[in-house]
Design a protein around this motif. Structure first.
Motif, short mmCIF file in Angstrom:
data_model
loop_
_atom_site.label_atom_id
_atom_site.label_comp_id
_atom_site.label_asym_id
_atom_site.label_seq_id
_atom_site.Cartn_x
_atom_site.Cartn_y
_atom_site.Cartn_z
N ILE A 74 0.86 -1.18 0.00
CA ILE A 74 0.00 0.00 0.00
C ILE A 74 0.90 1.23 0.00
CG2 ILE A 74 -1.91 1.19 1.17
CD1 ILE A 74 -2.41 -1.86 0.64
N LEU A 75 0.65 2.16 -0.92
CA LEU A 75 1.31 3.46 -0.88
C LEU A 75 0.26 4.48 -0.49
CD1 LEU A 75 3.91 5.16 -1.37
CD2 LEU A 75 2.93 5.71 -3.61
N LYS A 76 0.48 5.13 0.66
CA LYS A 76 -0.38 6.24 1.08
C LYS A 76 0.22 7.50 0.48
CE LYS A 76 -2.40 4.89 5.46
NZ LYS A 76 -2.51 5.40 6.83
N HIS A 77 -0.60 8.20 -0.29
CA HIS A 77 -0.11 9.32 -1.09
C HIS A 77 -0.94 10.57 -0.82
CE1 HIS A 77 1.17 11.65 -4.52
NE2 HIS A 77 -0.02 11.58 -5.10
N SER A 78 -0.25 11.69 -0.59
CA SER A 78 -0.93 12.98 -0.47
C SER A 78 -0.77 13.74 -1.77
CB SER A 78 -0.33 13.80 0.68
OG SER A 78 -0.85 15.12 0.62
N THR A 79 -1.90 14.10 -2.37
CA THR A 79 -1.87 14.79 -3.66
C THR A 79 -1.43 16.25 -3.55
OG1 THR A 79 -4.24 15.17 -3.36
CG2 THR A 79 -3.60 13.33 -4.76
N THR A 80 -1.21 16.74 -2.32
CA THR A 80 -0.80 18.14 -2.14
C THR A 80 0.64 18.28 -1.66
OG1 THR A 80 -1.60 18.19 0.14
CG2 THR A 80 -3.16 18.83 -1.57
N CYS A 81 1.36 17.18 -1.53
CA CYS A 81 2.68 17.20 -0.90
C CYS A 81 3.79 16.87 -1.91
CB CYS A 81 2.68 16.19 0.24
SG CYS A 81 4.29 15.87 0.95
#
Length: 112
Positions: free
Chosen positions: A26-33
């Motif tokens: 699982i890759l937890k990804h922030s679209t704003t970072c």
């Protein structure tokens, strides 16, 4: 190989169940970072180079799918971070790392 994005807790529960039979990343990804954008690029580069075929690869956008992200942290007893990569085996966290440690080289060293 490509990752698939999940957006519901039901999809997460299916992945957790599947981890009893085959590895799940699982890759937890922030679209704003920007750090997260770099991690996603490293993840994609890993997947472009014939990754471990015995593993399923999943993306969770932490802002857009906050309940899913929180459920993963709770179920695996892993402090939420973003970006964060988690390798799940037998319904438990096997390995995790975050931020600038999410690199193609690091992923390769653990998964291959």
């Amino acid at each position: 190989m490509q990752w698939r994005e999940i957006t519901t807790i039901e999809e997460w529960n299916e992945i957790l169940e599947k981890s009893a039979e085959r590895g799940q990343v699982i890759l937890k990804h922030s679209t704003t970072c920007p750090v997260s954008a770099n991690a996603l690029s490293e993840f994609d580069q890993y997947l472009d180079k014939s990754p471990n075929a015995d593993i399923d690869y999943t993306l969770v956008k932490v802002i857009e799918s906050r309940p899913v992200s929180n459920q993963i942290a709770e179920d695996l007893n892993v402090k939420h971070e973003s970006p964060q990569i988690i390798y799940v085996k037998d319904k438990a966290k096997y390995w995790t790392t975050s931020h600038w440690s999410v690199t193609q080289a690091h992923i390769t060293a653990v998964l291959d």
